[in-house]
Each structure stands twice: as structure tokens, then as C-alpha cells.
Design a protein around this motif. Structure first.
Motif, PDB file in Angstrom:
ATOM      1  N   ILE A  78       0.843  -1.208   0.000  1.00 62.01           N
ATOM      2  CA  ILE A  78       0.000   0.000   0.000  1.00 62.01           C
ATOM      3  C   ILE A  78       0.875   1.253   0.000  1.00 62.01           C
ATOM      4  O   ILE A  78       0.690   2.169  -0.795  1.00 62.01           O
ATOM      5  CB  ILE A  78      -0.955  -0.001   1.220  1.00 62.01           C
ATOM      6  N   ASN A  79       1.835   1.301   0.914  1.00 60.25           N
ATOM      7  CA  ASN A  79       2.670   2.499   1.059  1.00 60.25           C
ATOM      8  C   ASN A  79       3.570   2.730  -0.149  1.00 60.25           C
ATOM      9  O   ASN A  79       3.933   3.869  -0.459  1.00 60.25           O
ATOM     10  CB  ASN A  79       3.522   2.398   2.321  1.00 60.25           C
ATOM     11  N   GLY A  80       3.926   1.656  -0.859  1.00 62.37           N
ATOM     12  CA  GLY A  80       4.830   1.793  -2.005  1.00 62.37           C
ATOM     13  C   GLY A  80       4.135   1.909  -3.338  1.00 62.37           C
ATOM     14  O   GLY A  80       4.808   2.050  -4.364  1.00 62.37           O
ATOM     15  N   ALA A  81       2.801   1.864  -3.360  1.00 66.13           N
ATOM     16  CA  ALA A  81       2.065   1.891  -4.627  1.00 66.13           C
ATOM     17  C   ALA A  81       2.180   3.252  -5.306  1.00 66.13           C
ATOM     18  O   ALA A  81       1.999   4.295  -4.671  1.00 66.13           O
ATOM     19  CB  ALA A  81       0.602   1.560  -4.384  1.00 66.13           C
ATOM     20  N   ALA A  82       2.493   3.241  -6.609  1.00 69.73           N
ATOM     21  CA  ALA A  82       2.638   4.489  -7.354  1.00 69.73           C
ATOM     22  C   ALA A  82       1.318   5.232  -7.489  1.00 69.73           C
ATOM     23  O   ALA A  82       1.292   6.459  -7.580  1.00 69.73           O
ATOM     24  CB  ALA A  82       3.218   4.190  -8.737  1.00 69.73           C
ATOM     25  N   ASP A  83       0.198   4.493  -7.486  1.00 69.79           N
ATOM     26  CA  ASP A  83      -1.119   5.119  -7.659  1.00 69.79           C
ATOM     27  C   ASP A  83      -1.864   5.255  -6.333  1.00 69.79           C
ATOM     28  O   ASP A  83      -3.091   5.357  -6.312  1.00 69.79           O
ATOM     29  CB  ASP A  83      -1.962   4.337  -8.664  1.00 69.79           C
ATOM     30  N   ASN A  84      -1.135   5.281  -5.236  1.00 67.54           N
ATOM     31  CA  ASN A  84      -1.750   5.431  -3.918  1.00 67.54           C
ATOM     32  C   ASN A  84      -2.581   6.716  -3.886  1.00 67.54           C
ATOM     33  O   ASN A  84      -2.054   7.804  -4.149  1.00 67.54           O
ATOM     34  CB  ASN A  84      -0.654   5.485  -2.845  1.00 67.54           C
ATOM     35  N   PRO A  85      -3.875   6.638  -3.570  1.00 67.71           N
ATOM     36  CA  PRO A  85      -4.745   7.817  -3.620  1.00 67.71           C
ATOM     37  C   PRO A  85      -4.631   8.725  -2.397  1.00 67.71           C
ATOM     38  O   PRO A  85      -5.306   9.756  -2.322  1.00 67.71           O
ATOM     39  CB  PRO A  85      -6.147   7.204  -3.709  1.00 67.71           C
ATOM     40  N   GLY A  86      -3.794   8.351  -1.435  1.00 66.54           N
ATOM     41  CA  GLY A  86      -3.640   9.202  -0.254  1.00 66.54           C
ATOM     42  C   GLY A  86      -3.957   8.483   1.037  1.00 66.54           C
ATOM     43  O   GLY A  86      -4.743   8.973   1.851  1.00 66.54           O
ATOM     44  N   VAL A  87      -3.342   7.316   1.233  1.00 69.00           N
ATOM     45  CA  VAL A  87      -3.582   6.545   2.443  1.00 69.00           C
ATOM     46  C   VAL A  87      -2.268   5.945   2.903  1.00 69.00           C
ATOM     47  O   VAL A  87      -1.412   5.581   2.097  1.00 69.00           O
ATOM     48  CB  VAL A  87      -4.631   5.431   2.217  1.00 69.00           C
ATOM     49  N   THR A  88      -2.076   5.857   4.217  1.00 65.21           N
ATOM     50  CA  THR A  88      -0.901   5.190   4.769  1.00 65.21           C
ATOM     51  C   THR A  88      -1.346   3.951   5.530  1.00 65.21           C
ATOM     52  O   THR A  88      -2.446   3.916   6.099  1.00 65.21           O
ATOM     53  CB  THR A  88      -0.117   6.116   5.717  1.00 65.21           C
ATOM     54  N   ALA A  89      -0.499   2.937   5.547  1.00 67.83           N
ATOM     55  CA  ALA A  89      -0.827   1.681   6.212  1.00 67.83           C
ATOM     56  C   ALA A  89       0.250   1.346   7.236  1.00 67.83           C
ATOM     57  O   ALA A  89       1.431   1.587   7.016  1.00 67.83           O
ATOM     58  CB  ALA A  89      -0.934   0.556   5.187  1.00 67.83           C
ATOM     59  N   ALA A  90      -0.198   0.793   8.381  1.00 72.32           N
ATOM     60  CA  ALA A  90       0.728   0.365   9.429  1.00 72.32           C
ATOM     61  C   ALA A  90       0.172  -0.880  10.094  1.00 72.32           C
ATOM     62  O   ALA A  90      -1.050  -1.107  10.110  1.00 72.32           O
ATOM     63  CB  ALA A  90       0.929   1.480  10.453  1.00 72.32           C
ATOM     64  N   VAL A  91       1.060  -1.706  10.626  1.00 73.94           N
ATOM     65  CA  VAL A  91       0.647  -2.900  11.362  1.00 73.94           C
ATOM     66  C   VAL A  91       0.864  -2.637  12.857  1.00 73.94           C
ATOM     67  O   VAL A  91       1.979  -2.291  13.271  1.00 73.94           O
ATOM     68  CB  VAL A  91       1.447  -4.135  10.923  1.00 73.94           C
ATOM     69  N   VAL A  92      -0.224  -2.748  13.631  1.00 71.50           N
ATOM     70  CA  VAL A  92      -0.150  -2.560  15.079  1.00 71.50           C
ATOM     71  C   VAL A  92      -0.279  -3.925  15.748  1.00 71.50           C
ATOM     72  O   VAL A  92      -1.252  -4.648  15.514  1.00 71.50           O
ATOM     73  CB  VAL A  92      -1.254  -1.613  15.580  1.00 71.50           C
ATOM     74  N   LYS A  93       0.694  -4.270  16.563  1.00 74.63           N
ATOM     75  CA  LYS A  93       0.684  -5.557  17.250  1.00 74.63           C
ATOM     76  C   LYS A  93       0.075  -5.368  18.642  1.00 74.63           C
ATOM     77  O   LYS A  93       0.728  -4.886  19.572  1.00 74.63           O
ATOM     78  CB  LYS A  93       2.105  -6.119  17.338  1.00 74.63           C
ATOM     79  N   GLY A  94      -1.200  -5.714  18.755  1.00 75.62           N
ATOM     80  CA  GLY A  94      -1.903  -5.575  20.021  1.00 75.62           C
ATOM     81  C   GLY A  94      -1.863  -6.852  20.839  1.00 75.62           C
ATOM     82  O   GLY A  94      -1.353  -7.891  20.398  1.00 75.62           O
ATOM     83  N   SER A  95      -2.446  -6.808  22.025  1.00 76.01           N
ATOM     84  CA  SER A  95      -2.471  -7.990  22.888  1.00 76.01           C
ATOM     85  C   SER A  95      -3.355  -9.078  22.314  1.00 76.01           C
ATOM     86  O   SER A  95      -3.216 -10.261  22.638  1.00 76.01           O
ATOM     87  CB  SER A  95      -2.960  -7.599  24.284  1.00 76.01           C
ATOM     88  N   ASP A  96      -4.305  -8.693  21.433  1.00 84.35           N
ATOM     89  CA  ASP A  96      -5.218  -9.669  20.835  1.00 84.35           C
ATOM     90  C   ASP A  96      -4.751 -10.136  19.462  1.00 84.35           C
ATOM     91  O   ASP A  96      -5.406 -10.957  18.822  1.00 84.35           O
ATOM     92  CB  ASP A  96      -6.622  -9.068  20.732  1.00 84.35           C
ATOM     93  N   GLY A  97      -3.659  -9.604  18.957  1.00 81.97           N
ATOM     94  CA  GLY A  97      -3.154  -9.991  17.642  1.00 81.97           C
ATOM     95  C   GLY A  97      -2.693  -8.778  16.843  1.00 81.97           C
ATOM     96  O   GLY A  97      -2.515  -7.671  17.385  1.00 81.97           O
ATOM     97  N   GLU A  98      -2.518  -8.976  15.554  1.00 80.92           N
ATOM     98  CA  GLU A  98      -2.029  -7.899  14.689  1.00 80.92           C
ATOM     99  C   GLU A  98      -3.191  -7.240  13.942  1.00 80.92           C
ATOM    100  O   GLU A  98      -4.121  -7.910  13.498  1.00 80.92           O
ATOM    101  CB  GLU A  98      -1.006  -8.440  13.689  1.00 80.92           C
ATOM    102  N   HIS A  99      -3.105  -5.880  13.811  1.00 89.42           N
ATOM    103  CA  HIS A  99      -4.157  -5.104  13.153  1.00 89.42           C
ATOM    104  C   HIS A  99      -3.552  -4.280  12.022  1.00 89.42           C
ATOM    105  O   HIS A  99      -2.446  -3.745  12.151  1.00 89.42           O
ATOM    106  CB  HIS A  99      -4.833  -4.155  14.144  1.00 89.42           C
ATOM    107  N   LEU A 100      -4.284  -4.177  10.921  1.00 87.33           N
ATOM    108  CA  LEU A 100      -3.904  -3.286   9.827  1.00 87.33           C
ATOM    109  C   LEU A 100      -4.616  -1.955  10.051  1.00 87.33           C
ATOM    110  O   LEU A 100      -5.851  -1.906  10.096  1.00 87.33           O
ATOM    111  CB  LEU A 100      -4.309  -3.870   8.475  1.00 87.33           C
ATOM    112  N   VAL A 101      -3.847  -0.879  10.226  1.00 85.65           N
ATOM    113  CA  VAL A 101      -4.408   0.450  10.462  1.00 85.65           C
ATOM    114  C   VAL A 101      -4.194   1.304   9.218  1.00 85.65           C
ATOM    115  O   VAL A 101      -3.060   1.471   8.758  1.00 85.65           O
ATOM    116  CB  VAL A 101      -3.759   1.118  11.690  1.00 85.65           C
ATOM    117  N   LEU A 102      -5.313   1.825   8.685  1.00 85.51           N
ATOM    118  CA  LEU A 102      -5.271   2.663   7.483  1.00 85.51           C
ATOM    119  C   LEU A 102      -5.672   4.087   7.854  1.00 85.51           C
ATOM    120  O   LEU A 102      -6.686   4.300   8.533  1.00 85.51           O
ATOM    121  CB  LEU A 102      -6.205   2.120   6.414  1.00 85.51           C
TER     122      LEU A 102
END
Length: 477
Positions: free
Chosen positions: A175-199
Motif C-alpha cells: 500500500i505504502n509503495g504503490a505508485a497510484d496510492n490515492p492518499g492513504v498510509t498503512a501500518a501494522v499494530v501488534k496488540g495484545s489480541d493480535g495484529e491489526h492493519l491500520v489505514l
């Protein structure tokens, strides 16, 4: 250049080159060999020293003038630069905006239609960027293969998931490296319940919501419905003098014409007064800069046209007609008033007083007082039609414009002369070499002749007697 010694000179006076040459020849004629090298050097110098000195002096003089012209152009160019904003009067249309409390930064844009006055501003809420978070995934969970579509506002992009990128970390990187990214950033948050994709949307505003659509073969948990909203997308809301305003950004432009309001959290829930008035600080800096540049010009032109009676040394541009013309023309503009609407305004009225030495004395307090009591009077002095700034700017163009200005034309002409001098010096060196070779040949031949004469004289003395010798023939008798 060496001077020729007159017959009446005393005995301590050095002999002239011609006398030195004559003495060398006489010495050779009376029995000594000629000092050919010295003789030739003396004669060649006598023949060319005058021309050499003239060329060297002219070269030195021309270089000094070019250096002086460069110094004059530099200060005149600086004077012209200092007129920016004054020559066209634009500095007088600049406004300064201030807010009475915290959380609002107000800036006014010059010549953009801002109007002096006070305005009340109430901030209800700030603009915010949309942020959503996925459900928890186990560590290194795979997301399937297929197409994942991510949108922000009206724009979108497609990410193709395969065995190389179908983890949360791989997806975030795609997502972060896409040339046609329309204006969004992505991050992975490692919580106590598992991993989350945050946009997160890169842009604030209610219209810039983030959406996710999972195609066939892609984990359905990646659909928008399975994300929770962390921060809602929203516009800034405020009222300006009782009028409601919405803005997708916290940088609110032109809610007040020509004014930009930058909102931060301390402003929320407060009513503040935004005041707009002429930017007297900017005007003061512009006038001060003009005075400094003008005084630099006065100092420079005096230095380049001075005469020191003690050393009897004249500066390169002493009596120079072009410099005198510039000094007189600029002086006339500075000392003349400006007529606007039947009224005459002068530099003295805005705190710029011409001194006896030609410099300007600037009074900031007098200028600020004039700006408060009669702001139109200040701007009239530098009005864009016939103001002092406009007159000076036009005049300075005649001197400073590259290649077509008087200073560059003058320098170009002198450089042509220097090129000619260099050519003449080269020709003179060639002539000296030719003359040296010619004289060497002549005097070496003379030296050989004198040596032969001397040898013959010795032989005759030995044969017939004389010069202290008894003579071989006399002995036989």
C-alpha cells in the motif's frame, strides 16, 4: 621610462642608454672587447622602453576602471533591488493579521484583497483525517490471493495479493509503495489480541473517508465492514463574524478575503478577534533597506571618484562623465517632491532626510508616525506611477541592465581595448626578440673586427717598435 641625460647634468647622473652604448664601443675601439650582451640590452631597451611603459600604464589604468565600474554596478544593482515593493507600491498593500487568543494563527497575503478591520472567529471543531483499524489477525496470518481495492474519497487503487505479499506486513508495504496510492498510509499494530492493519487518510475532511473492498479469494475480514473507525473524517467548522464556514483542512483560506487562518486544538470552543491592519513592520523594513542601499551608493561613488591631495592619487573614476551623470540624475530624483492629486510629498515627510554629505538619515519613528497619521502620504511618495521608487527604478535600468546598460557597455569597450593592448604587447615582445637578434649579429661582427684590428696593432708594434717595444726590425739594423 629612462630619461636621456642632458649635457649639463652633473657627474652623478647616470649615463643615458645611448651614452652607455657609445662608451662600450669606444672601449672596444681602444683595445677591450665589446660587452655585446649589455650593449644589445641597452639599445633594445632604449628603442622599446617608452612603448612598453605606455602599454603597461594603459593596461593598469583600464583594469582599475573596470574594477571601479564593477563596484558601481554592484551598489546600483543593490539600490534597484531595494526598490522591490516600493517602486510598484505593493509593500503598502501588505497587511498583518493577528488573533487575540491561542490556537489560531492568522496570516494575510499581500495584494490578495485583504481589508483592514476586526472580525470575530468561533471554532466549533477541527478537521480530522479518517483512520480505521482491522480485526485482529494471528501473527504471520495469510490473507489469501486476489485483488484488494482501497479508496480514499473519490480516488482508489488496486493491490494484487499473492504468496509474496499476502501478510499484513506485506500488504502494508504494498500500500505504502504503490505508485497510484490515492492518499492513504498503512501500518501494522501488534496488540495484545493480535495484529491489526491500520489505514489512515493523508488528507483531513469529511469527504476523505477510507474504504476497503476484498475481491474473490481475499480474506473477507479485509472488507470495510470488518474495520472499526478509530477517527472519523470530519471538516473544520467555525463561524466568522457570525457566518458559518466549513473547511476540509485546518488551514482555512479566504473565509476572510486575503487571510489564511491556521487552526489548532486550543482554539476549539473559543471566540477570538482577528485583526487585520497595514503591515507597518514590512513597510519600515523596506524603507530602511532602501536608505541603507542608497547610502552604500553614495559611499561607493565618492570612493571611486576621490582625490587624495597628500599622496596626489586620483581614484579611477575621478571626473568621469558617466559617473557624474548618474550622481546628478539620482540626486535630482531624491531631492524632488512627488505630486499626487495636486499635493506634493517628499522623502523628509516619511522619515528620510537628505544630509549635507549626500547620505540619507532614516527615522523609523517618524515613518511609523506618518503611517498612522497619513498613510496615503507615505504610499504617495513611492506610488507606482511617478513615485520616487518608480523614477529611480527606470533610471537604474539604464545603468545596470546586463549587456545593454551603460556600465556593461563601457566595460565591454574597455575590455576590447585591453585585448588590443595584450596584442600590442605580444607584437612588441616579438619586435624586441627580432631587434635583439639583429643587434647581436651586428655587434658580434664588430667585436670580431675590433679584435682583428687590435691583434694587427700588436703585431706591428712588435715588428717596427712602439708602445714600449724595441721592434724586431730595429734590432737587425
Amino acid at each position: 621610462m629612462s630619461s636621456v641625460t642632458s649635457p649639463s647634468s652633473n657627474s652623478n647622473t647616470q649615463p643615458s642608454p645611448i651614452q652607455q652604448a657609445a662608451q662600450s664601443i669606444l672601449s672596444g675601439a681602444t683595445g677591450s672587447s665589446l660587452d655585446v650582451n649589455t650593449l644589445v640590452q641597452v639599445l633594445v631597451n632604449a628603442k622599446t622602453a617608452g612603448h612598453t611603459a605606455v602599454l603597461a600604464h594603459q593596461q593598469q589604468s583600464d583594469n582599475a576602471v573596470i574594477s571601479a565600474l564593477s563596484a558601481i554596478k554592484s551598489v546600483l544593482s543593490s539600490l534597484k533591488t531595494s526598490l522591490t515593493g516600493l517602486a510598484d507600491g505593493s509593500v503598502f498593500s501588505q497587511f498583518a493579521a493577528t488573533a487575540s487568543g491561542k490556537g489560531i494563527e492568522a496570516t494575510a497575503t499581500a495584494a490578495a484583497g485583504a481589508a483592514a478591520g476586526s472580525y470575530s472567529v468561533f471554532v466549533e471543531q477541527l478537521a480530522a483525517a479518517n483512520q480505521i483499524s482491522s480485526k485482529a489477525f494471528t501473527r504471520d496470518a495469510t490473507l489469501g490471493t486476489g485483488t484488494l481495492t482501497i479508496g480514499v474519497g473519490s480516488g482508489s487503487m488496486s493491490i494484487e495479493l499473492d504468496s509474496k505479499n499476502n501478510t499484513l506486513a506485506g500488504l502494508a508495504q504494498a500500500i505504502n509503495g504503490a505508485a497510484d496510492n490515492p492518499g492513504v498510509t498503512a501500518a501494522v499494530v501488534k496488540g495484545s489480541d493480535g495484529e491489526h492493519l491500520v489505514l489512515t487518510s493523508k488528507q483531513t475532511g469529511a469527504a476523505n473517508t477510507v474504504s476497503v473492498s476484498a475481491g474473490a479469494g481475499v480474506d473477507a475480514n479485509l472488507a470495510t465492514a470488518n474495520f472499526k473507525q478509530v477517527t472519523a473524517a470530519q471538516d473544520a467548522k467555525l463561524t466568522v463574524s457570525g457566518n458559518p464556514v466549513t473547511s476540509a483542512s485546518n488551514v482555512v483560506k479566504d473565509a476572510l478575503t486575503g487571510v489564511t487562518l491556521t487552526l489548532t486544538s486550543p482554539a476549539v470552543g473559543t471566540t477570538q478577534t482577528v485583526g487585520i491592519e497595514s503591515d507597518t513592520t514590512a513597510i519600515g523594513k523596506a524603507v530602511q533597506g532602501f536608505a541603507d542601499a542608497y547610502n552604500a551608493w553614495v559611499s561607493a561613488q565618492k570612493a571611486q571618484s576621490a582625490y587624495d591631495p597628500t599622496t596626489r592619487q586620483a581614484a579611477p573614476l575621478l571626473g568621469d562623465s558617466m559617473l557624474n551623470s548618474a550622481v546628478n540624475s539620482i540626486g535630482r530624483i531624491m531631492s524632488s517632491g512627488v505630486s499626487v492629486g495636486g499635493k506634493t510629498y517628499s522623502l523628509a515627510q516619511i522619515g528620510l532626510d537628505l544630509q549635507h554629505d549626500g547620505t540619507l538619515a532614516f527615522s523609523s519613528s517618524k515613518l511609523q508616525s506618518s503611517l498612522k497619521s497619513e498613510p496615503t502620504g507615505v504610499s504617495s511618495v513611492f506610488n507606482g506611477t511617478n513615485g520616487i521608487g518608480q523614477q529611480l527604478d527606470k533610471l537604474l535600468n539604464e545603468y545596470t541592465l546586463s549587456t545593454i546598460g551603460q556600465l556593461d557597455k563601457r566595460s565591454a569597450s574597455i575590455n576590447d581595448e585591453l585585448t588590443s593592448i595584450t596584442k600590442q604587447q605580444s607584437d612588441l615582445t616579438t619586435y624586441q626578440q627580432t631587434l635583439t637578434a639583429q643587434y647581436n649579429a651586428q655587434f658580434n661582427a664588430l667585436n670580431r673586427l675590433l679584435t682583428t684590428v687590435s691583434n694587427n696593432k700588436t703585431y706591428l708594434n712588435q715588428l717596427f717598435g712602439g708602445n714600449g717595444a724595441a721592434g724586431t726590425l730595429n734590432k737587425r739594423g
